[in-house]
Design a protein around this motif. Sequence first.
Motif, short mmCIF file in Angstrom:
data_model
loop_
_atom_site.label_atom_id
_atom_site.label_comp_id
_atom_site.label_asym_id
_atom_site.label_seq_id
_atom_site.Cartn_x
_atom_site.Cartn_y
_atom_site.Cartn_z
N GLU A 183 52.06 53.88 54.51
CA GLU A 183 52.01 54.73 54.47
C GLU A 183 52.61 55.36 52.99
O GLU A 183 52.28 55.71 52.27
CB GLU A 183 52.73 55.47 55.45
N ASN A 200 50.42 65.62 56.22
CA ASN A 200 49.95 65.28 57.09
C ASN A 200 48.48 63.71 57.03
O ASN A 200 47.84 63.85 57.72
CB ASN A 200 48.97 66.10 57.88
N ILE A 201 49.41 62.87 57.25
CA ILE A 201 48.94 61.41 57.07
C ILE A 201 48.24 60.57 58.34
O ILE A 201 49.42 60.53 59.48
CB ILE A 201 49.31 60.40 56.36
N GLN A 202 47.66 60.44 58.82
CA GLN A 202 46.81 60.30 59.91
C GLN A 202 45.73 58.94 59.85
O GLN A 202 45.06 59.13 59.60
CB GLN A 202 45.62 61.44 60.61
N TYR A 203 46.01 57.97 60.83
CA TYR A 203 45.17 56.86 61.09
C TYR A 203 43.45 57.20 61.71
O TYR A 203 44.25 57.78 62.52
CB TYR A 203 46.30 55.71 61.31
N VAL A 204 42.69 56.41 61.19
CA VAL A 204 41.76 56.80 62.18
C VAL A 204 40.66 55.81 62.37
O VAL A 204 40.53 55.17 63.74
CB VAL A 204 40.48 57.22 60.60
N PHE A 219 42.55 56.47 56.80
CA PHE A 219 43.22 57.48 56.98
C PHE A 219 43.15 58.61 56.57
O PHE A 219 41.35 58.49 55.66
CB PHE A 219 45.00 57.92 56.14
N ALA A 221 44.01 63.25 55.54
CA ALA A 221 46.12 63.94 54.71
C ALA A 221 44.74 64.73 54.34
O ALA A 221 43.88 65.01 53.72
CB ALA A 221 46.28 62.37 53.97
N THR A 262 35.01 62.80 59.37
CA THR A 262 35.85 63.06 60.26
C THR A 262 36.96 64.38 59.33
O THR A 262 37.73 65.32 60.39
CB THR A 262 37.64 62.24 60.36
N GLN A 266 37.07 67.94 60.94
CA GLN A 266 38.21 68.98 61.41
C GLN A 266 37.96 70.52 60.57
O GLN A 266 38.73 70.93 61.13
CB GLN A 266 38.94 68.33 60.46
#
Length: 270
Positions: A183, A200-204, A219, A221, A262, A266
């Motif tokens: 991060e 709003n960091i999200q691992y993919v 990620f 974001a 991705t 969204q």
Amino acid sequence: MTKPYQRPSADEPAWWFICSAGELTFDANDLPPHGRLQELPMPNLDEYQVIWLGELRERSCYLVVADLNDDAFAALGEFKSLRPLVEANDEEMFMMAARAKQVTEFLTTHRYCGRCGTRMQAVDWELAMQCHACQHRCYPRISPCIIVAIRKQDKILLARGKRHRPGLFSVLAGFVEAGESLEQTLAREVMEEAGIEVKNIQYVCSQPWPFPNSLMMGFVAEWAAGDLHFDPFELEQGDWFGFDALPDIPLPGTIAHKLIQTVKAQIDRE
């Protein structure tokens, strides 16, 4: 990894990852050669370093480390980069080929001990190189990287790196530095390369990327603050793009393409 120096039998059907100078041999179908050793136009493998890589589609996979400009394998195909497997979107085959390329890189760059300079020897029971003078042992190097697709409302941030092919735009990426979390790396790289903050960091997902030994951790974001200011040493240009007007982007099969899709998914759900 078990039994890395297991020798192939003459009648064993297998995939053959023949690697030289960072390239692999591909047949007319842009696949690594496959078949029984006794049926293929192979040279005597006793003269080559052979590594068992694992299994793929119920066949063993063997790496053969060839010499530079070695024409002993010419009847099997042509030495090429791994790009054909990326373009074919064959993830399983690409990952095994990536392993072959990374193991070759390890073996060719660890012939001598980095501590005392003595010739290194292969460890019999695992994939490692050992210095018997000072007992220093090395394993294949993996360089962790982050790669992130950033959205701002219904647009995505894409930029052109100086090493990209002409016209190609992609998402941002960078290497993890010592002492950093993923991060922290993501926040630093985005600020350094684009001058913005994210939230709003999200691992993919992740993908091995053997150019030469990276592990890409992907990620998504969201933009949080700041105006775009690109690092001129890393990037030539970039902008926020709508999905109805995307430039040339990375091919399917790449982690960058998956992250872009991705973000699109969204936006489409909203």
